[in-house]
Design an enzyme around this catalytic site. Structure first.
Site, PDB file in Angstrom:
ATOM      1  N   LYS A  33       0.843  -1.201   0.000  1.00 44.43           N
ATOM      2  CA  LYS A  33       0.000   0.000   0.000  1.00 44.43           C
ATOM      3  C   LYS A  33       0.883   1.259   0.000  1.00 44.43           C
ATOM      4  O   LYS A  33       2.086   1.181   0.249  1.00 44.43           O
ATOM      5  CB  LYS A  33      -0.905  -0.015   1.236  1.00 44.43           C
ATOM      6  CG  LYS A  33      -0.140  -0.007   2.566  1.00 44.43           C
ATOM      7  CD  LYS A  33      -1.051  -0.320   3.751  1.00 44.43           C
ATOM      8  CE  LYS A  33      -0.259  -0.352   5.053  1.00 44.43           C
ATOM      9  NZ  LYS A  33      -1.082  -0.840   6.170  1.00 44.43           N
ATOM     10  N   ARG A 128     -10.277  -0.027  15.514  1.00 43.23           N
ATOM     11  CA  ARG A 128     -10.302   0.830  14.327  1.00 43.23           C
ATOM     12  C   ARG A 128     -11.288   0.193  13.344  1.00 43.23           C
ATOM     13  O   ARG A 128     -12.404   0.634  13.225  1.00 43.23           O
ATOM     14  CB  ARG A 128      -8.880   0.953  13.759  1.00 43.23           C
ATOM     15  CG  ARG A 128      -8.707   2.031  12.723  1.00 43.23           C
ATOM     16  CD  ARG A 128      -7.262   2.162  12.260  1.00 43.23           C
ATOM     17  NE  ARG A 128      -6.736   0.897  11.725  1.00 43.23           N
ATOM     18  CZ  ARG A 128      -5.503   0.736  11.253  1.00 43.23           C
ATOM     19  NH1 ARG A 128      -4.655   1.752  11.268  1.00 43.23           N
ATOM     20  NH2 ARG A 128      -5.108  -0.418  10.776  1.00 43.23           N
ATOM     21  N   TYR A 252      16.686  29.904   8.494  1.00 41.65           N
ATOM     22  CA  TYR A 252      15.476  30.639   8.880  1.00 41.65           C
ATOM     23  C   TYR A 252      15.340  30.724  10.399  1.00 41.65           C
ATOM     24  O   TYR A 252      15.560  29.748  11.111  1.00 41.65           O
ATOM     25  CB  TYR A 252      14.231  29.939   8.331  1.00 41.65           C
ATOM     26  CG  TYR A 252      14.035  30.132   6.844  1.00 41.65           C
ATOM     27  CD1 TYR A 252      13.849  31.395   6.302  1.00 41.65           C
ATOM     28  CD2 TYR A 252      14.031  29.037   5.993  1.00 41.65           C
ATOM     29  CE1 TYR A 252      13.668  31.558   4.928  1.00 41.65           C
ATOM     30  CE2 TYR A 252      13.846  29.187   4.630  1.00 41.65           C
ATOM     31  CZ  TYR A 252      13.664  30.466   4.114  1.00 41.65           C
ATOM     32  OH  TYR A 252      13.477  30.630   2.770  1.00 41.65           O
ATOM     33  N   MET A 300      12.791  24.439   2.492  1.00 45.38           N
ATOM     34  CA  MET A 300      12.064  23.675   1.466  1.00 45.38           C
ATOM     35  C   MET A 300      13.014  22.885   0.572  1.00 45.38           C
ATOM     36  O   MET A 300      12.735  21.740   0.211  1.00 45.38           O
ATOM     37  CB  MET A 300      11.222  24.626   0.607  1.00 45.38           C
ATOM     38  CG  MET A 300      10.315  23.897  -0.368  1.00 45.38           C
ATOM     39  SD  MET A 300       9.397  25.010  -1.442  1.00 45.38           S
ATOM     40  CE  MET A 300       8.205  25.708  -0.320  1.00 45.38           C
TER      41      MET A 300
HETATM   42  C1  LIG Z   1      -0.235  -1.894   6.791  1.00 47.85           C
HETATM   43  C2  LIG Z   1      -0.763  -3.190   7.262  1.00 47.85           C
HETATM   44  C3  LIG Z   1       0.092  -4.285   7.468  1.00 47.85           C
HETATM   45  C4  LIG Z   1       1.600  -4.181   7.395  1.00 47.85           C
HETATM   46  O1  LIG Z   1       2.073  -3.579   8.581  1.00 47.85           O
HETATM   47  P1  LIG Z   1       3.640  -3.405   8.861  1.00 47.85           P
HETATM   48  O2  LIG Z   1       3.695  -2.869  10.246  1.00 47.85           O
HETATM   49  O3  LIG Z   1       4.136  -2.402   7.871  1.00 47.85           O
HETATM   50  O4  LIG Z   1       4.257  -4.732   8.686  1.00 47.85           O
HETATM   51  C5  LIG Z   1      -0.485  -5.503   7.779  1.00 47.85           C
HETATM   52  N1  LIG Z   1      -1.830  -5.640   7.921  1.00 47.85           N
HETATM   53  C6  LIG Z   1      -2.673  -4.587   7.761  1.00 47.85           C
HETATM   54  C7  LIG Z   1      -4.140  -4.788   7.948  1.00 47.85           C
HETATM   55  C8  LIG Z   1      -2.169  -3.336   7.439  1.00 47.85           C
HETATM   56  O5  LIG Z   1      -3.011  -2.304   7.313  1.00 47.85           O
END
Ligand SMILES: *Cc1c(COP(=O)(O)O)cnc(C)c1O
Length: 355
Positions: A33, A128, A252, A300
């Site tokens: 992702k 969640r 800055y 930046m």
């Molecule tokens: C992002 C995610 C993972 C991977 O998590 P890591 O900590 O990066 O290994 C696994 N399962 C779900 C549901 C996730 O959202």
């Protein structure tokens, strides 16, 4: 060339093999992702051609993979929200997580033309996404009786597995196994921290994200302690080296004041490239193999570094911001964040080079 991210695909494949060594009896779903945690989703998916399933967060990400010609199994971790998305997922052979009653009802209201793989998500303490453990069985039964042919698996997600002393992880695993008791399907709960720290959590499938990219998933430590290899090395060029006088302010706001006459360098990277603006003075930068401290505010396009201990540095030298020789975990701590965020936030001004 200025800001560039060198992506070591051999290290990526090596880290995948490390997952296999940690969890030899489990199948692996690489999590790619957020553009493969900023590394480039397509390149990463191609490099990990030994696996047959990937996970992404959203249907849009899954569609990008399909549009690029990827035909592997893809799991969408957030599932879908409406009928059109469900039909599209079905058409493209995309697997879905069901985490909410709304999605189960959707599944019951639509006729899919073919079988679909789904993962029922149980909320064991993250609070969640997911179904409460006590309703898991009835959700499972509803899916079994669905008008659509569903290949059902069960999953959950750890909230604190990065802290090995937190007992919530063991409680979550137990709660998940109890919720799935008598349900004869494959199961998955472990992210990277679960894979490296909790053998009992490996189950049928593991879902590594951050460890694939060569980052230690625990809140302390670095990748080398787990024999993981950093995949990304972010570097840029030393633009200027100048002698400054005691009392000169740097950058800055003038928040950093030279304590002595000293050599100060300027590196061509800043928050416009995704380098964290909140990196404190003292954040290490690697120049010619020497760790030198960042001084003053990140701007930046540039940062300043104290070259007192690297007097041979010259304009045009390479400066490494993280990766090979400089653990990203260390930089993240100086910036009050986690390596995940640093990796995801690089902007398109950074040139990606794959090897
Ligand atoms: C992002 C995610 C993972 C991977 O998590 P890591 O900590 O990066 O290994 C696994 N399962 C779900 C549901 C996730 O959202």
């Amino acid at each position: 060339m200025r800001a560039r991210a060198l992506i070591n695909l051999e290290a990526l494949r090596y880290n995948l093999r490390r997952v296999g060594e940690y969890a030899p009896r489990s199948r692996i779903i690489p999590v790619i992702k957020a553009n493969a945690y900023g590394h480039g989703m397509h390149e990463v998916a191609c490099a990990l051609n030994k696996t047959d399933t990937f996970a992404v967060a959203t249907l849009d990400e899954a569609m990008l993979l399909r549009q690029a010609g990827n035909t592997k199994k893809i799991v969408v971790l957030q599932g879908v929200n409406d009928k059109n998305e469900l039909l599209q997922a079905s058409q493209e052979n995309i697997s879905l997580v069901l985490h909410h009653e709304h999605q189960v009802a959707l599944m019951e209201s639509v006729d899919l033309q073919k079988a679909m793989d789904i993962w029922i998500k149980v909320d064991t303490g993250m609070h969640r996404l997911g179904f409460e453990p006590k309703v898991t069985r009835s959700i499972y039964q509803r899916c079994r009786q669905s008008r659509n042919e569903l290949v059902i698996r069960m999953m959950s997600h750890f909230a604190n597995a990065d802290d090995t002393s937190d007992e919530l992880t063991a409680r979550q695993l137990q709660s998940f196994l109890e919720a799935c008791h008598g349900i004869d399907t494959e199961k998955s709960i472990a992210n990277s921290a679960g894979i490296c720290g909790h053998e009992a959590a490996h189950l049928d499938w593991v879902r590594p994200g951050i460890m694939l990219y060569g980052v230690n998933p625990f809140s302390k430590g670095t990748a080398s302690e787990l024999s993981l290899q950093p995949v990304m090395t972010l570097s840029s060029t030393l633009l200027s080296v100048q002698q400054r006088q005691r009392g000169d302010t740097i950058g800055y706001g003038g928040s950093w004041v030279c304590p002595d006459d000293m050599l100060v360098g300027v590196v061509s990277i800043g928050y416009g490239d995704g380098y964290p603006r909140h990196a404190r003075s003292g954040t290490p930068v690697l120049i010619n193999g020497t760790k030198v401290p960042l001084v003053g505010r990140v701007s930046m396009d540039m940062i300043c570094v104290d070259l007192s201990h690297c007097p041979v540095a010259t304009v045009g030298d390479e400066a490494i911001l993280w990766g090979e020789g400089l653990p990203i975990e260390e930089v993240a701590r100086y910036a009050d964040t986690i390596a995940y965020e640093l990796l995801c936030k690089l902007t398109n001004r950074v040139k990606f080079v794959y090897y």
